[in-house]
Design a protein around this motif. Structure first.
Motif, mmCIF file in Angstrom:
data_model
loop_
_atom_site.group_PDB
_atom_site.id
_atom_site.type_symbol
_atom_site.label_atom_id
_atom_site.label_comp_id
_atom_site.label_asym_id
_atom_site.label_seq_id
_atom_site.Cartn_x
_atom_site.Cartn_y
_atom_site.Cartn_z
ATOM 1 N N LEU A 29 7.351 -7.101 3.730
ATOM 2 C CA LEU A 29 6.755 -6.419 4.874
ATOM 3 C C LEU A 29 7.713 -6.434 6.065
ATOM 4 O O LEU A 29 7.876 -5.422 6.760
ATOM 5 C CB LEU A 29 5.429 -7.077 5.243
ATOM 6 C CG LEU A 29 4.636 -6.433 6.386
ATOM 7 C CD1 LEU A 29 4.316 -4.974 6.080
ATOM 8 C CD2 LEU A 29 3.353 -7.216 6.654
ATOM 9 N N ASP A 30 8.355 -7.574 6.306
ATOM 10 C CA ASP A 30 9.340 -7.659 7.392
ATOM 11 C C ASP A 30 10.541 -6.743 7.106
ATOM 12 O O ASP A 30 11.067 -6.108 8.022
ATOM 13 C CB ASP A 30 9.815 -9.099 7.552
ATOM 14 C CG ASP A 30 8.767 -10.000 8.175
ATOM 15 O OD1 ASP A 30 8.842 -10.230 9.393
ATOM 16 O OD2 ASP A 30 7.867 -10.460 7.452
ATOM 17 N N TYR A 31 10.960 -6.702 5.858
ATOM 18 C CA TYR A 31 12.097 -5.849 5.491
ATOM 19 C C TYR A 31 11.758 -4.379 5.714
ATOM 20 O O TYR A 31 12.581 -3.604 6.217
ATOM 21 C CB TYR A 31 12.485 -6.102 4.032
ATOM 22 C CG TYR A 31 13.715 -5.351 3.586
ATOM 23 C CD1 TYR A 31 14.866 -5.330 4.370
ATOM 24 C CD2 TYR A 31 13.731 -4.674 2.376
ATOM 25 C CE1 TYR A 31 16.001 -4.645 3.954
ATOM 26 C CE2 TYR A 31 14.863 -3.977 1.955
ATOM 27 C CZ TYR A 31 15.990 -3.972 2.752
ATOM 28 O OH TYR A 31 17.111 -3.284 2.360
ATOM 29 N N PHE A 32 10.545 -3.991 5.354
ATOM 30 C CA PHE A 32 10.105 -2.610 5.581
ATOM 31 C C PHE A 32 10.160 -2.290 7.072
ATOM 32 O O PHE A 32 10.686 -1.247 7.477
ATOM 33 C CB PHE A 32 8.685 -2.416 5.046
ATOM 34 C CG PHE A 32 8.208 -0.986 5.088
ATOM 35 C CD1 PHE A 32 8.216 -0.210 3.932
ATOM 36 C CD2 PHE A 32 7.752 -0.402 6.265
ATOM 37 C CE1 PHE A 32 7.791 1.111 3.953
ATOM 38 C CE2 PHE A 32 7.318 0.908 6.300
ATOM 39 C CZ PHE A 32 7.346 1.670 5.139
ATOM 40 N N ALA B 108 -6.248 -1.097 0.100
ATOM 41 C CA ALA B 108 -4.993 -0.350 -0.078
ATOM 42 C C ALA B 108 -4.071 -1.049 -1.067
ATOM 43 O O ALA B 108 -3.417 -0.404 -1.897
ATOM 44 C CB ALA B 108 -4.291 -0.172 1.266
ATOM 45 N N VAL B 109 -4.022 -2.374 -0.989
ATOM 46 C CA VAL B 109 -3.173 -3.148 -1.888
ATOM 47 C C VAL B 109 -3.658 -3.009 -3.327
ATOM 48 O O VAL B 109 -2.862 -2.834 -4.258
ATOM 49 C CB VAL B 109 -3.149 -4.629 -1.462
ATOM 50 C CG1 VAL B 109 -2.523 -5.497 -2.540
ATOM 51 C CG2 VAL B 109 -2.379 -4.786 -0.152
ATOM 52 N N ARG B 110 -4.977 -3.061 -3.535
ATOM 53 C CA ARG B 110 -5.499 -2.904 -4.893
ATOM 54 C C ARG B 110 -5.206 -1.509 -5.434
ATOM 55 O O ARG B 110 -4.753 -1.359 -6.575
ATOM 56 C CB ARG B 110 -7.008 -3.169 -4.917
ATOM 57 C CG ARG B 110 -7.656 -2.809 -6.258
ATOM 58 C CD ARG B 110 -9.009 -3.438 -6.448
ATOM 59 N NE ARG B 110 -8.907 -4.891 -6.551
ATOM 60 C CZ ARG B 110 -9.924 -5.685 -6.860
ATOM 61 N NH1 ARG B 110 -11.121 -5.176 -7.117
ATOM 62 N NH2 ARG B 110 -9.762 -6.991 -6.928
ATOM 63 N N LEU B 111 -5.445 -0.495 -4.643
ATOM 64 C CA LEU B 111 -5.241 0.879 -5.107
ATOM 65 C C LEU B 111 -3.766 1.174 -5.375
ATOM 66 O O LEU B 111 -3.435 1.994 -6.236
ATOM 67 C CB LEU B 111 -5.799 1.866 -4.088
ATOM 68 C CG LEU B 111 -7.319 1.784 -3.844
ATOM 69 C CD1 LEU B 111 -7.732 2.779 -2.778
ATOM 70 C CD2 LEU B 111 -8.089 2.040 -5.134
ATOM 71 N N GLU C 225 6.016 -0.147 -2.378
ATOM 72 C CA GLU C 225 5.449 -0.735 -3.588
ATOM 73 C C GLU C 225 5.666 -2.244 -3.600
ATOM 74 O O GLU C 225 4.773 -3.013 -3.984
ATOM 75 C CB GLU C 225 6.065 -0.078 -4.825
ATOM 76 C CG GLU C 225 5.725 1.403 -4.940
ATOM 77 C CD GLU C 225 6.220 2.009 -6.236
ATOM 78 O OE1 GLU C 225 6.465 1.246 -7.190
ATOM 79 O OE2 GLU C 225 6.353 3.240 -6.287
ATOM 80 N N LEU C 226 6.844 -2.687 -3.178
ATOM 81 C CA LEU C 226 7.107 -4.124 -3.087
ATOM 82 C C LEU C 226 6.247 -4.768 -2.006
ATOM 83 O O LEU C 226 5.762 -5.892 -2.171
ATOM 84 C CB LEU C 226 8.583 -4.373 -2.783
ATOM 85 C CG LEU C 226 9.585 -3.946 -3.856
ATOM 86 C CD1 LEU C 226 11.000 -4.173 -3.377
ATOM 87 C CD2 LEU C 226 9.330 -4.706 -5.145
ATOM 88 N N VAL C 227 6.072 -4.053 -0.904
ATOM 89 C CA VAL C 227 5.240 -4.567 0.187
ATOM 90 C C VAL C 227 3.816 -4.800 -0.299
ATOM 91 O O VAL C 227 3.235 -5.874 -0.083
ATOM 92 C CB VAL C 227 5.238 -3.588 1.383
ATOM 93 C CG1 VAL C 227 4.193 -4.005 2.413
ATOM 94 C CG2 VAL C 227 6.613 -3.530 2.029
ATOM 95 N N LYS D 5 1.135 -4.595 10.559
ATOM 96 C CA LYS D 5 0.276 -3.621 9.890
ATOM 97 C C LYS D 5 0.949 -3.175 8.604
ATOM 98 O O LYS D 5 2.156 -2.949 8.570
ATOM 99 C CB LYS D 5 0.045 -2.407 10.810
ATOM 100 C CG LYS D 5 -0.918 -1.367 10.253
ATOM 101 C CD LYS D 5 -2.357 -1.834 10.326
ATOM 102 C CE LYS D 5 -3.312 -0.729 9.898
ATOM 103 N NZ LYS D 5 -4.712 -1.195 9.859
ATOM 104 N N LEU D 6 0.140 -3.041 7.548
ATOM 105 C CA LEU D 6 0.693 -2.570 6.282
ATOM 106 C C LEU D 6 0.951 -1.069 6.336
ATOM 107 O O LEU D 6 0.093 -0.306 6.772
ATOM 108 C CB LEU D 6 -0.288 -2.855 5.143
ATOM 109 C CG LEU D 6 -0.392 -4.274 4.612
ATOM 110 C CD1 LEU D 6 -1.430 -4.310 3.500
ATOM 111 C CD2 LEU D 6 0.944 -4.773 4.115
ATOM 112 N N PRO D 7 2.103 -0.621 5.861
ATOM 113 C CA PRO D 7 2.337 0.821 5.745
ATOM 114 C C PRO D 7 1.599 1.365 4.529
ATOM 115 O O PRO D 7 1.413 0.656 3.539
ATOM 116 C CB PRO D 7 3.850 0.912 5.541
ATOM 117 C CG PRO D 7 4.191 -0.374 4.833
ATOM 118 C CD PRO D 7 3.258 -1.413 5.396
#
Length: 278
Positions: free
Chosen positions: A14-17, A138-141, A79-81, A54-56
């Motif tokens: 997430l930080d890398y994104f 969102a993570v599950r989907l 996808e990695l996030v 916040k998650l993208p």
């Protein structure tokens, strides 16, 4: 002077994104607000994603890739996030889903996460805990994107009839979910079979399980408890559960008859006409 959060891109995906999003935005000479206007998001959201608060989403990532001409970098990173946001005990399973060429699943009470609709997933994940629910859904989907690969896995699922009749969320949620299961009719890579109540005692009475098969590696069996997952590659256990799955498929309705039962339950139990009853 406005303070700019300094991200460590090695701290997490997430930080890398966020680091890469900021780097490409600044290289393009855009402020957060300007990029937000281009993407049809708020500048505040851009800032929250850049600072890993916040998650993208996949949609955000694709739009940002196009606007910043990143060559699809952010879409690949997201996808990695998403995978990194899964519970620690489940991350190995998500890796297995990505690598598998075939999955055989048996579930007794819920539709498998890879086939859940957003509303159904939200009802399941929010049953006891509403905190961060949007992100958890969102993570599950995001795991379902394995079906969009050039060579997606073959997915077999046997579900108890209970899954069809257990009302998760409300009737509208269930109607949509059952319609989603029906949408796989004719798709040879996603196969849904129902184990009807009339079968009685069956080979899956010990509970749900997933079998993962790979091109060159040994198969893995996955079972789940409360807040824990249990993968194993033990040959004897794999052999036993493979035999059980063969018997479950033999006892279940055919793919065509399963679709008919799903359609019947959707119409009779969750049909639109019931909504008008006093």
């Amino acid at each position: 002077m406005t303070h700019i959060n300094v991200l460590d891109p090695g701290a997490s995906p997430l930080d890398y994104f966020g680091f890469e999003l900021r780097r490409h935005r600044e290289s393009a000479g855009l402020t957060q607000r300007q990029l937000g206007d281009i993407l049809n998001y708020t500048g505040s959201l851009v800032g929250q994603i850049e600072t890993a608060r916040k998650l993208p989403t996949q949609e955000f990532s694709e739009r940002a890739d196009a606007a910043l001409e990143t060559g699809g970098l952010l879409s690949r990173l997201v996808e990695l996030v998403m995978r990194s946001q899964l519970p620690a005990w489940f991350r190995q399973v998500a890796e297995l889903e990505v690598r598998a060429i075939e999955m055989c699943t048996f579930h007794t009470h819920l539709v498998h996460g890879l086939l859940q609709t957003p509303a159904y997933a939200r009802a399941v994940l929010g049953a006891l805990d509403q905190e961060g629910l949007d992100d958890r859904v969102a993570v599950r989907l995001a795991r379902q994107r394995i079906f969009e690969k050039d060579a997606p896995p073959v997915f077999w699922t046997v579900v108890s009839e209970t899954v069809l009749r257990q009302e998760v969320g409300n009737r509208e949620v269930m109607r949509e979910q059952l319609a989603h299961l029906l949408s796989f009719e004719g798709n040879p890579r996603i196969n849904v079979q129902v184990l009807p109540f009339s079968v009685g005692a069956h080979a899956g009475s010990q509970g749900s399980f997933d079998l993962f098969r790979f091109m060159n590696d040994p198969s893995i069996l996955y079972t789940e408890g409360y807040g824990s997952g249990h993968p194993t590659a033990d040959p004897d256990t794999i052999g036993d559960c493979s035999l059980r799955y063969d018997h479950l498929q033999a006892a279940a309705l055919s793919i065509r008859d399963s679709a008919e039962l799903i359609r019947q339950v959707m119409e009779e139990r969750y049909g639109e006409q019931r909504d008008s009853l006093a």
